[in-house]
Enzyme design. Structure first.
Site, PDB file in Angstrom:
ATOM      1  CG  HIS A  94      41.634 -57.502 -16.227  1.00 37.08           C
ATOM      2  ND1 HIS A  94      40.399 -57.496 -16.816  1.00 37.08           N
ATOM      3  CD2 HIS A  94      41.920 -56.190 -15.961  1.00 37.08           C
ATOM      4  CE1 HIS A  94      39.955 -56.257 -16.919  1.00 37.08           C
ATOM      5  NE2 HIS A  94      40.866 -55.443 -16.399  1.00 37.08           N
ATOM      6  NE  ARG A 126      37.424 -51.703 -20.190  1.00 33.38           N
ATOM      7  CZ  ARG A 126      38.220 -51.433 -19.165  1.00 33.38           C
ATOM      8  NH1 ARG A 126      39.435 -51.976 -19.108  1.00 33.38           N
ATOM      9  NH2 ARG A 126      37.830 -50.639 -18.199  1.00 33.38           N
TER      10      ARG A 126
END
Length: 313
Positions: free
Chosen positions: A276, A228
């Site tokens: 991502h 994250r």
């Protein structure tokens, strides 16, 4: 028993990808009579197959709801929703886990073997001076030992790396030296030439890599973050990269996504930005996880992978 109504609440373009897999998985799980739909009267919905970026943000009208089944491994965008009163299950999917292991192992080997020097150095210079250590002489620390972190740590240990792992609670993983607590974090970092971040995004983990913890790493350490974005203090990491204390950072997740074009990470010579992509939820295997939880809800069995909303994961 009344057939359950299952609302697919994600970006509409995902429906075509997921629908056939969900129907097959529901049938295989013995819930073939379920009403799987993109639209339904909220008062008649039993389960929501959910992506946090969907249009559904207020769960109050869903008075018959039994569970929300998240399509993403991360639940930080859901846990604080005060309108959600029913069980929330996160995605724990073997396909997602396998993808994360492959991505992390690939980039760990890339840094371990110094591949960038040869991939980017096609300039006629014969670079044969640097020989990497054997894997057993390379310290790798995985921060976060949940399903993903444990799988990555185990895979790297299987390749011979000297693997340490840190988590908030004590863990016991064969072939991995495990630590927990604040003192344990510093000890886990002290020998880490490569650090892989796979922690959830919670108030307790925000900026876990900061000026103080980065200073615990040996000079020349490398960072890999597919976890994250908020796990890293960006300013502290950039400063450590500029001084050379951190040799390279491969970052897949960021506080703002897509990463703004003017962000310093894009231009930094010792940062690799990936969009991502470390691990995507695979519709086929994710649908099987969803279908099993719906079967459990219909038969009275306990749901799998429930989120402890006091912890945030």
């Amino acid at each position: 028993m009344t057939a359950p109504t299952i609302l697919f609440a994600a970006k509409p373009e995902r429906w075509a990808t997921y629908e056939p897999h969900l129907r097959l998985a529901l049938s295989a799980a013995g819930v073939s009579d379920a009403n799987l739909t993109l639209q339904a009267d909220p008062a008649e919905v039993d389960y929501i197959v959910y992506a946090p970026n969907s249009a559904v943000q207020d769960f109050t009208p869903y008075t018959r709801l039994k569970a929300v089944l998240n399509l993403w491994a991360g639940v930080e965008d859901v846990t604080d929703n005060a309108t959600l009163k029913v069980p929330l299950a996160r995605m724990v999917d073997e396909g997602l886990t396998e993808g994360m292991v492959e991505w992390c192992v690939g980039h760990a080997l890339r840094h371990h073997l110094g591949m960038d020097a040869h991939i980017h150095g096609q300039d006629g210079v014969w670079r044969n001076g640097d020989v990497p250590p054997l894997a057993r002489h390379r310290g790798v620390t995985v921060l976060g030992l949940g399903a993903l972190g444990e799988a990555v740590a185990t895979a790297l240990a299987g390749l011979g790396f000297a693997v340490a792992g840190w988590s908030r609670s004590a863990k016991d993983i064969e072939g991995v030296q495990t630590f927990n607590g604040v003192d344990g974090l510093f000890r886990a970092l002290s020998s880490a030439q490569i650090v892989i971040l796979l922690l959830p995004d919670t108030p307790a983990t925000e900026n876990i890599l900061n000026a103080d913890t980065l200073a615990q790493l040996p000079k020349g350490a490398m960072i890999i973050n597919p976890g994250r974005g908020p796990l890293i203090d960006d300013d502290a990491l950039l400063a450590a990269l500029d001084t050379g204390h951190i040799a390279h950072a491969t970052l897949d997740v960021f506080r703002t996504e897509p990463l703004p074009q003017d962000h310093p990470y894009w231009a930094h010579p010792n940062v690799t930005v990936t969009p991502h992509i470390a691990s995507e939820t695979r519709p086929k295997t994710a649908s099987q996880v969803i279908a099993e939880n719906i079967w459990r809800g219909e038969t009275g069995a306990p749901f799998l992978h429930l989120v402890d909303r006091t912890l945030g994961y």
